[in-house]
Structures are given as C-alpha cells and as structure tokens.
Design a protein around this motif. Structure first.
Motif, PDB file in Angstrom:
ATOM      1  N   MET A   1       0.844  -1.182   0.000  1.00  0.00           N
ATOM      2  CA  MET A   1       0.000   0.000   0.000  1.00  0.00           C
ATOM      3  C   MET A   1       0.893   1.250   0.000  1.00  0.00           C
ATOM      4  O   MET A   1       1.877   1.303   0.732  1.00  0.00           O
ATOM      5  CB  MET A   1      -0.882   0.032   1.252  1.00  0.00           C
ATOM      6  CG  MET A   1      -1.953  -1.041   1.307  1.00  0.00           C
ATOM      7  SD  MET A   1      -3.277  -0.828   0.131  1.00  0.00           S
ATOM      8  CE  MET A   1      -4.132   0.550   0.822  1.00  0.00           C
ATOM      9  N   PRO A   2       0.529   2.244  -0.803  1.00  0.00           N
ATOM     10  CA  PRO A   2       1.306   3.472  -0.800  1.00  0.00           C
ATOM     11  C   PRO A   2       1.080   4.262   0.485  1.00  0.00           C
ATOM     12  O   PRO A   2       0.015   4.203   1.092  1.00  0.00           O
ATOM     13  CB  PRO A   2       0.784   4.236  -2.020  1.00  0.00           C
ATOM     14  CG  PRO A   2      -0.485   3.586  -2.400  1.00  0.00           C
ATOM     15  CD  PRO A   2      -0.505   2.224  -1.817  1.00  0.00           C
ATOM     16  N   THR A   3       2.103   4.985   0.877  1.00  0.00           N
ATOM     17  CA  THR A   3       2.003   5.836   2.062  1.00  0.00           C
ATOM     18  C   THR A   3       1.257   7.124   1.696  1.00  0.00           C
ATOM     19  O   THR A   3       1.129   7.464   0.513  1.00  0.00           O
ATOM     20  CB  THR A   3       3.401   6.205   2.582  1.00  0.00           C
ATOM     21  OG1 THR A   3       4.050   7.025   1.601  1.00  0.00           O
ATOM     22  CG2 THR A   3       4.247   4.977   2.890  1.00  0.00           C
ATOM     23  N   PRO A   4       0.752   7.858   2.691  1.00  0.00           N
ATOM     24  CA  PRO A   4       0.097   9.127   2.392  1.00  0.00           C
ATOM     25  C   PRO A   4       0.989  10.082   1.586  1.00  0.00           C
ATOM     26  O   PRO A   4       0.514  10.779   0.690  1.00  0.00           O
ATOM     27  CB  PRO A   4      -0.226   9.700   3.770  1.00  0.00           C
ATOM     28  CG  PRO A   4      -0.416   8.481   4.631  1.00  0.00           C
ATOM     29  CD  PRO A   4       0.612   7.508   4.113  1.00  0.00           C
ATOM     30  N   ARG A   5       2.279  10.073   1.882  1.00  0.00           N
ATOM     31  CA  ARG A   5       3.203  10.936   1.135  1.00  0.00           C
ATOM     32  C   ARG A   5       3.291  10.507  -0.330  1.00  0.00           C
ATOM     33  O   ARG A   5       3.303  11.343  -1.232  1.00  0.00           O
ATOM     34  CB  ARG A   5       4.584  10.892   1.789  1.00  0.00           C
ATOM     35  CG  ARG A   5       5.590  11.751   1.073  1.00  0.00           C
ATOM     36  CD  ARG A   5       6.935  11.700   1.726  1.00  0.00           C
ATOM     37  NE  ARG A   5       7.885  12.466   0.935  1.00  0.00           N
ATOM     38  CZ  ARG A   5       9.151  12.537   1.181  1.00  0.00           C
ATOM     39  NH1 ARG A   5       9.666  11.901   2.222  1.00  0.00           N
ATOM     40  NH2 ARG A   5       9.950  13.238   0.408  1.00  0.00           N
ATOM     41  N   GLN A   6       3.376   9.204  -0.572  1.00  0.00           N
ATOM     42  CA  GLN A   6       3.434   8.702  -1.946  1.00  0.00           C
ATOM     43  C   GLN A   6       2.151   9.037  -2.711  1.00  0.00           C
ATOM     44  O   GLN A   6       2.203   9.386  -3.886  1.00  0.00           O
ATOM     45  CB  GLN A   6       3.671   7.191  -1.953  1.00  0.00           C
ATOM     46  CG  GLN A   6       5.054   6.794  -1.498  1.00  0.00           C
ATOM     47  CD  GLN A   6       5.194   5.303  -1.303  1.00  0.00           C
ATOM     48  OE1 GLN A   6       4.280   4.635  -0.818  1.00  0.00           O
ATOM     49  NE2 GLN A   6       6.356   4.771  -1.689  1.00  0.00           N
ATOM     50  N   ILE A   7       1.018   8.934  -2.043  1.00  0.00           N
ATOM     51  CA  ILE A   7      -0.259   9.279  -2.671  1.00  0.00           C
ATOM     52  C   ILE A   7      -0.264  10.752  -3.050  1.00  0.00           C
ATOM     53  O   ILE A   7      -0.623  11.118  -4.174  1.00  0.00           O
ATOM     54  CB  ILE A   7      -1.438   8.948  -1.733  1.00  0.00           C
ATOM     55  CG1 ILE A   7      -1.516   7.445  -1.508  1.00  0.00           C
ATOM     56  CG2 ILE A   7      -2.751   9.490  -2.301  1.00  0.00           C
ATOM     57  CD1 ILE A   7      -2.441   7.036  -0.376  1.00  0.00           C
ATOM     58  N   LYS A   8       0.157  11.604  -2.124  1.00  0.00           N
ATOM     59  CA  LYS A   8       0.182  13.048  -2.386  1.00  0.00           C
ATOM     60  C   LYS A   8       1.124  13.374  -3.549  1.00  0.00           C
ATOM     61  O   LYS A   8       0.769  14.149  -4.441  1.00  0.00           O
ATOM     62  CB  LYS A   8       0.624  13.797  -1.125  1.00  0.00           C
ATOM     63  CG  LYS A   8       0.673  15.293  -1.294  1.00  0.00           C
ATOM     64  CD  LYS A   8       1.149  15.991  -0.025  1.00  0.00           C
ATOM     65  CE  LYS A   8       1.272  17.476  -0.292  1.00  0.00           C
ATOM     66  NZ  LYS A   8       1.929  18.173   0.771  1.00  0.00           N
ATOM     67  N   GLU A   9       2.312  12.784  -3.562  1.00  0.00           N
ATOM     68  CA  GLU A   9       3.279  13.047  -4.628  1.00  0.00           C
ATOM     69  C   GLU A   9       2.770  12.548  -5.983  1.00  0.00           C
ATOM     70  O   GLU A   9       2.936  13.223  -6.995  1.00  0.00           O
ATOM     71  CB  GLU A   9       4.626  12.425  -4.286  1.00  0.00           C
ATOM     72  CG  GLU A   9       5.333  13.146  -3.159  1.00  0.00           C
ATOM     73  CD  GLU A   9       6.616  12.462  -2.707  1.00  0.00           C
ATOM     74  OE1 GLU A   9       6.926  11.346  -3.189  1.00  0.00           O
ATOM     75  OE2 GLU A   9       7.313  13.050  -1.861  1.00  0.00           O
ATOM     76  N   ALA A  10       2.145  11.376  -5.994  1.00  0.00           N
ATOM     77  CA  ALA A  10       1.600  10.850  -7.246  1.00  0.00           C
ATOM     78  C   ALA A  10       0.471  11.742  -7.754  1.00  0.00           C
ATOM     79  O   ALA A  10       0.386  12.031  -8.953  1.00  0.00           O
ATOM     80  CB  ALA A  10       1.095   9.424  -7.039  1.00  0.00           C
ATOM     81  N   PHE A  11      -0.378  12.211  -6.858  1.00  0.00           N
ATOM     82  CA  PHE A  11      -1.490  13.081  -7.248  1.00  0.00           C
ATOM     83  C   PHE A  11      -0.976  14.412  -7.790  1.00  0.00           C
ATOM     84  O   PHE A  11      -1.462  14.907  -8.805  1.00  0.00           O
ATOM     85  CB  PHE A  11      -2.429  13.303  -6.059  1.00  0.00           C
ATOM     86  CG  PHE A  11      -3.627  14.132  -6.388  1.00  0.00           C
ATOM     87  CD1 PHE A  11      -4.501  13.758  -7.404  1.00  0.00           C
ATOM     88  CD2 PHE A  11      -3.914  15.276  -5.681  1.00  0.00           C
ATOM     89  CE1 PHE A  11      -5.617  14.518  -7.710  1.00  0.00           C
ATOM     90  CE2 PHE A  11      -5.028  16.043  -5.980  1.00  0.00           C
ATOM     91  CZ  PHE A  11      -5.882  15.666  -6.994  1.00  0.00           C
TER      92      PHE A  11
END
Length: 55
Positions: A1-11
């Motif tokens: 599962m991606p971390t919240p930081r990874q989700i934010k960076e991908a978005f």
C-alpha cells in the motif's frame, strides 16, 4: 500500500500533467487516477500553441 506521502506526490504529478485528474482508487497496486473525457481535454487545449508552435 502506498504511504500518504506517496499518494500526495503521485497526485501532484498527475495534476501537473492533467489538471483535471482525480484519484480513482488506492490499493496494493498503487494509486489509480481518472481523467476528464477526451472532449474536455481537447477543449482545454483548443487554439493554444504548444511549445514547438509558440513564437
């Protein structure tokens, strides 16, 4: 599962490429996005020069 930081960076990266992008889902395979319809993308860029065309 991606971390919240990874989700934010991908978005943020997806929004840079396509301002209408939205997060569709987050799961073990990563973050998936949905994009505006092809017609909306065409309208957004209609009559705007691309970098190679601008003077």
């Amino acid at each position: 599962m991606p971390t919240p930081r990874q989700i934010k960076e991908a978005f943020e990266a997806a929004k840079d490429l396509c301002p209408g992008a939205r997060i569709k889902g987050v799961g073990p395979e990563g973050v998936t996005f949905e994009y505006p319809s092809d017609r909306a993308a065409i309208d957004e860029w209609s009559n705007k020069p691309f970098s190679g065309d601008s003077a």
